[in-house]
Write a protein that holds these residues in place. Structure first.
Motif, PDB file in Angstrom:
ATOM      1  N   ILE A 134       0.802  -1.216   0.000  1.00  0.00           N
ATOM      2  CA  ILE A 134       0.000   0.000   0.000  1.00  0.00           C
ATOM      3  C   ILE A 134       0.841   1.275   0.000  1.00  0.00           C
ATOM      4  N   ASN A 135       2.015   1.253   0.632  1.00  0.00           N
ATOM      5  CA  ASN A 135       2.865   2.449   0.646  1.00  0.00           C
ATOM      6  C   ASN A 135       3.748   2.536  -0.594  1.00  0.00           C
ATOM      7  N   GLU A 136       3.695   1.502  -1.445  1.00  0.00           N
ATOM      8  CA  GLU A 136       4.511   1.485  -2.650  1.00  0.00           C
ATOM      9  C   GLU A 136       3.661   1.602  -3.913  1.00  0.00           C
ATOM     10  N   ALA A 137       2.351   1.576  -3.746  1.00  0.00           N
ATOM     11  CA  ALA A 137       1.455   1.422  -4.890  1.00  0.00           C
ATOM     12  C   ALA A 137       1.601   2.520  -5.939  1.00  0.00           C
ATOM     13  N   TYR A 138       1.886   3.751  -5.513  1.00  0.00           N
ATOM     14  CA  TYR A 138       1.908   4.860  -6.461  1.00  0.00           C
ATOM     15  C   TYR A 138       3.311   5.404  -6.710  1.00  0.00           C
ATOM     16  N   CYS A 175       1.124   7.059  14.378  1.00  0.00           N
ATOM     17  CA  CYS A 175       0.865   8.024  13.308  1.00  0.00           C
ATOM     18  C   CYS A 175       0.820   7.323  11.958  1.00  0.00           C
ATOM     19  N   ASN A 176       1.727   6.406  11.743  1.00  0.00           N
ATOM     20  CA  ASN A 176       1.774   5.673  10.477  1.00  0.00           C
ATOM     21  C   ASN A 176       0.461   4.955  10.199  1.00  0.00           C
ATOM     22  N   ARG A 177      -0.191   4.462  11.248  1.00  0.00           N
ATOM     23  CA  ARG A 177      -1.441   3.723  11.068  1.00  0.00           C
ATOM     24  C   ARG A 177      -2.530   4.594  10.440  1.00  0.00           C
ATOM     25  N   PHE A 178      -2.535   5.888  10.745  1.00  0.00           N
ATOM     26  CA  PHE A 178      -3.559   6.760  10.165  1.00  0.00           C
ATOM     27  C   PHE A 178      -3.392   6.867   8.651  1.00  0.00           C
ATOM     28  N   PHE A 179      -2.157   6.859   8.178  1.00  0.00           N
ATOM     29  CA  PHE A 179      -1.931   6.907   6.735  1.00  0.00           C
ATOM     30  C   PHE A 179      -2.354   5.594   6.080  1.00  0.00           C
ATOM     31  N   VAL A 180      -2.109   4.492   6.769  1.00  0.00           N
ATOM     32  CA  VAL A 180      -2.564   3.197   6.259  1.00  0.00           C
ATOM     33  C   VAL A 180      -4.087   3.170   6.198  1.00  0.00           C
ATOM     34  N   GLN A 181      -4.727   3.687   7.241  1.00  0.00           N
ATOM     35  CA  GLN A 181      -6.186   3.705   7.281  1.00  0.00           C
ATOM     36  C   GLN A 181      -6.763   4.565   6.160  1.00  0.00           C
ATOM     37  N   GLN A 182      -6.130   5.708   5.901  1.00  0.00           N
ATOM     38  CA  GLN A 182      -6.598   6.559   4.803  1.00  0.00           C
ATOM     39  C   GLN A 182      -6.478   5.825   3.470  1.00  0.00           C
ATOM     40  N   ALA A 183      -5.359   5.129   3.284  1.00  0.00           N
ATOM     41  CA  ALA A 183      -5.171   4.377   2.044  1.00  0.00           C
ATOM     42  C   ALA A 183      -6.196   3.254   1.928  1.00  0.00           C
ATOM     43  N   CYS A 184      -6.516   2.629   3.054  1.00  0.00           N
ATOM     44  CA  CYS A 184      -7.531   1.568   3.043  1.00  0.00           C
ATOM     45  C   CYS A 184      -8.892   2.129   2.653  1.00  0.00           C
ATOM     46  N   LEU A 185      -9.235   3.300   3.196  1.00  0.00           N
ATOM     47  CA  LEU A 185     -10.515   3.916   2.844  1.00  0.00           C
ATOM     48  C   LEU A 185     -10.593   4.170   1.343  1.00  0.00           C
ATOM     49  N   VAL A 186      -9.546   4.764   0.789  1.00  0.00           N
ATOM     50  CA  VAL A 186      -9.561   5.121  -0.629  1.00  0.00           C
ATOM     51  C   VAL A 186      -9.608   3.879  -1.512  1.00  0.00           C
ATOM     52  N   ARG A 209       7.639   5.934  -5.388  1.00  0.00           N
ATOM     53  CA  ARG A 209       8.399   6.470  -4.265  1.00  0.00           C
ATOM     54  C   ARG A 209       7.981   7.880  -3.868  1.00  0.00           C
ATOM     55  N   VAL A 210       7.653   8.718  -4.859  1.00  0.00           N
ATOM     56  CA  VAL A 210       7.356  10.115  -4.536  1.00  0.00           C
ATOM     57  C   VAL A 210       6.069  10.268  -3.740  1.00  0.00           C
ATOM     58  N   TRP A 211       5.247   9.213  -3.696  1.00  0.00           N
ATOM     59  CA  TRP A 211       3.994   9.293  -2.945  1.00  0.00           C
ATOM     60  C   TRP A 211       4.115   8.673  -1.556  1.00  0.00           C
ATOM     61  N   HIS A 212       5.311   8.280  -1.152  1.00  0.00           N
ATOM     62  CA  HIS A 212       5.484   7.763   0.204  1.00  0.00           C
ATOM     63  C   HIS A 212       5.125   8.839   1.220  1.00  0.00           C
ATOM     64  N   TRP A 213       4.539   8.446   2.327  1.00  0.00           N
ATOM     65  CA  TRP A 213       4.168   9.453   3.324  1.00  0.00           C
ATOM     66  C   TRP A 213       5.282   9.714   4.333  1.00  0.00           C
ATOM     67  N   GLU A 214       6.297   8.872   4.380  1.00  0.00           N
ATOM     68  CA  GLU A 214       7.399   9.095   5.321  1.00  0.00           C
ATOM     69  C   GLU A 214       8.529   9.858   4.629  1.00  0.00           C
ATOM     70  N   LYS A 215       8.269  11.101   4.269  1.00  0.00           N
ATOM     71  CA  LYS A 215       9.248  11.918   3.555  1.00  0.00           C
ATOM     72  C   LYS A 215      10.213  12.624   4.504  1.00  0.00           C
ATOM     73  N   CYS A 216       9.881  12.670   5.763  1.00  0.00           N
ATOM     74  CA  CYS A 216      10.705  13.393   6.740  1.00  0.00           C
ATOM     75  C   CYS A 216      11.197  12.455   7.831  1.00  0.00           C
ATOM     76  N   GLY A 217      11.515  11.243   7.458  1.00  0.00           N
ATOM     77  CA  GLY A 217      11.939  10.251   8.431  1.00  0.00           C
ATOM     78  C   GLY A 217      10.773   9.376   8.850  1.00  0.00           C
ATOM     79  N   ALA A 218      11.079   8.327   9.562  1.00  0.00           N
ATOM     80  CA  ALA A 218      10.053   7.369   9.969  1.00  0.00           C
ATOM     81  C   ALA A 218       9.036   8.016  10.904  1.00  0.00           C
ATOM     82  N   LEU A 219       7.773   7.738  10.652  1.00  0.00           N
ATOM     83  CA  LEU A 219       6.711   8.203  11.533  1.00  0.00           C
ATOM     84  C   LEU A 219       6.590   7.250  12.720  1.00  0.00           C
TER      85      LEU A 219
END
Length: 280
Positions: A132-136, A152-163, A138-148
């Motif tokens: 899910i974090n690789e689907a679109y 916090c990371n779970r919220f991004f996974v949840q958003q991706a699951c919703l979409v 590298r430039v669409w990764h949400w951890e652009k400023c270091g590891a979350l």
């Protein structure tokens, strides 16, 4: 008697401590050449997080009965009733979202754990969620400023699951099939617009991530951050510069300290210690 003589073994221990400090306090590693700030510095409230991070995709809905949630634990998907209240056919019997590989929602296997709330009635496949974090790209990764942080990371996974998995997401396609034009560069089959999200969910997202760091480009917009990252011609090495510099500095320090240690031992064995006894 007071001695200023330092044993080589103790000196070696001190050297190891110095190297450790240098490595731990060395250059900060950043995963991309983007401006980074904490969530609470970028987004004044959960409203800004949901509406600025994702552009026009989501709307902060204070009437919780009319807002979709990005995660749930109930046996039945609460988003079905929300869609019904908003006048959509519910439950949706088609997968309208442009990223879906399914024509109609259906069940997924037991190992469908990443987006498990949608296991029984999903518009996404297991293989999509596993990357899910690789689907679109590298430039669409949400951890652009270091590891979350994990929370916090779970919220991004949840958003991706919703979409990807929520059947109702397709109702909010910005360019549905009847107007989507593949030859128009401004059209995207993945774009959604105006999907109402529960205010308490957006608030919880900010509360959880407030000390984590995120890209601050254009008020923390996810798409502008991806565009800026994509424009970096050295996209694969931007995050390695700090690490390389830190390793080089640490190696130089180790070399100097070891050379000094060898010199001390050499002088001691010749009966000419660097530090002699002081009479006191």
């Amino acid at each position: 008697m007071f001695f200023t003589y330092i044993k080589p073994r103790l000196f070696a221990m001190d050297a190891a401590m110095v190297v450790t400090i240098i490595v731990l306090t060395g250059p900060t590693v950043q995963t991309a050449d983007v401006p980074c700030r904490t969530f609470e510095d970028i987004y004044p409230s959960g409203k800004e997080l949901c509406e600025q991070m994702w552009g026009p995709a989501f709307v902060y809905e204070t009437n919780l009965s009319l807002g979709f949630t990005m995660w749930f634990f109930e046996a039945e998907n609460p988003n079905d009733k929300v869609a019904q209240r908003l006048g959509w056919p519910s439950p949706a019997d088609e997968c309208h979202y442009g990223g879906s590989l399914k024509e109609a929602p259906g069940p997924e296997p037991d190992n469908f754990t990443e987006c498990h709330p949608w296991q029984d009635y999903s518009c996404c496949h297991l293989d999509t969620i596993q990357r899910i974090n690789e689907a679109y790209g590298r430039v669409w990764h949400w951890e652009k400023c270091g590891a979350l942080s994990p929370a916090c990371n779970r919220f991004f996974v949840q958003q991706a699951c919703l979409v990807e998995c929520e059947p109702s997401t397709g109702f909010y396609r910005k360019y549905p099939d009847d107007i989507y034009n593949a030859s128009n560069p401004n059209h995207s089959k993945y774009a959604i617009e105006g999907m109402p999200i529960r205010a308490d969910y957006c608030d919880a997202w900010l509360r959880t991530c407030r000390y984590d760091h995120f890209c601050a480009t254009d008020s923390g917009g996810y798409t502008p951050c991806a565009r800026e990252d994509a424009a970096d011609p050295d996209e694969n090495t931007g995050g390695n510069v700090g690490l390389i510099a830190g390793v080089v500095i640490a190696c130089l320090v180790v070399a100097v300290l070891l050379a000094t240690l060898v010199y001390f031992i050499f002088k001691e064995r010749k009966g000419q210690p660097v530090f002699n006894k002081l009479e006191g």
